[in-house]
Design an enzyme around this catalytic site. Structure first.
Site, short mmCIF file in Angstrom:
data_model
loop_
_atom_site.label_atom_id
_atom_site.label_comp_id
_atom_site.label_asym_id
_atom_site.label_seq_id
_atom_site.Cartn_x
_atom_site.Cartn_y
_atom_site.Cartn_z
N CYS A 8 -0.64 22.32 14.14
CA CYS A 8 -1.08 20.99 14.49
C CYS A 8 -2.49 21.10 15.09
O CYS A 8 -3.06 22.18 15.12
CB CYS A 8 -0.11 20.32 15.45
SG CYS A 8 -0.22 18.52 15.35
N CYS A 82 1.36 17.24 12.09
CA CYS A 82 0.49 16.18 12.59
C CYS A 82 1.03 14.81 12.16
O CYS A 82 1.72 14.71 11.15
CB CYS A 82 -0.92 16.33 12.03
SG CYS A 82 -1.68 17.90 12.43
N CYS A 90 -5.65 17.40 10.75
CA CYS A 90 -4.60 18.40 10.82
C CYS A 90 -5.01 19.62 10.00
O CYS A 90 -5.37 19.50 8.84
CB CYS A 90 -3.30 17.82 10.29
SG CYS A 90 -1.86 18.72 10.88
#
Length: 145
Positions: A8, A82, A90
């Site tokens: 992430c 994400c 992301c």
């Protein structure tokens, strides 16, 4: 053998939860790690929410995805966690062709009272836990890009 990297933006919430759940439920020699494109600070709400599940991530450090890449680490799957709004930012782990995208709301954007924020984090936590369990049960069911 599954060796999963959860990725992430900041490695401060969603990817940390996914890593912890995967490693809790993993079978045999399966394992996971997590990292972010811009490592941040561990989200205290996430630490509390995971503690409610009996998982202590309070001493976890955030890690950079490109450091793992430079170390030559390899993974069978890279799963981005994400939210849809952050998909543009992301990160994608370089050199991996099997990438799965899961979208979860970002706990760092939650607002309200302490309890309202915790409730929102619990929803994300429980959703991530269910998704990780389903993936472990049948990793071939996921869409691979």
């Amino acid at each position: 053998m599954l060796k999963v990297l959860f990725v992430c933006v900041h490695n401060s919430a969603r990817s940390q939860m996914a890593e912890a759940f995967f490693n809790q439920y993993a079978i045999n020699t399966d394992s996971s790690e997590s990292a972010g494109i811009e490592p941040g600070t561990l989200n205290p709400y996430v630490v509390r929410a995971m503690g409610e599940k009996g998982i202590d991530i309070s001493s976890n450090e955030t890690k950079g995805v490109f450091n793992l890449y430079k170390e030559g680490r390899t993974f069978s799957h890279v799963i981005t966690v994400c939210n849809a709004e952050a998909a543009q930012r992301c990160p994608i782990f370089p050199g991996i062709s099997r990438i799965i995208m899961w979208s979860f709301p970002d706990p760092s954007t939650f607002s309200g009272s302490d309890e309202e924020i915790m409730e929102q984090v619990r929803v994300v936590r429980d959703t991530i836990e269910a998704k990780v369990q389903a993936f472990i049960a049948n990793p071939l069911e996921e869409n691979i890009l």
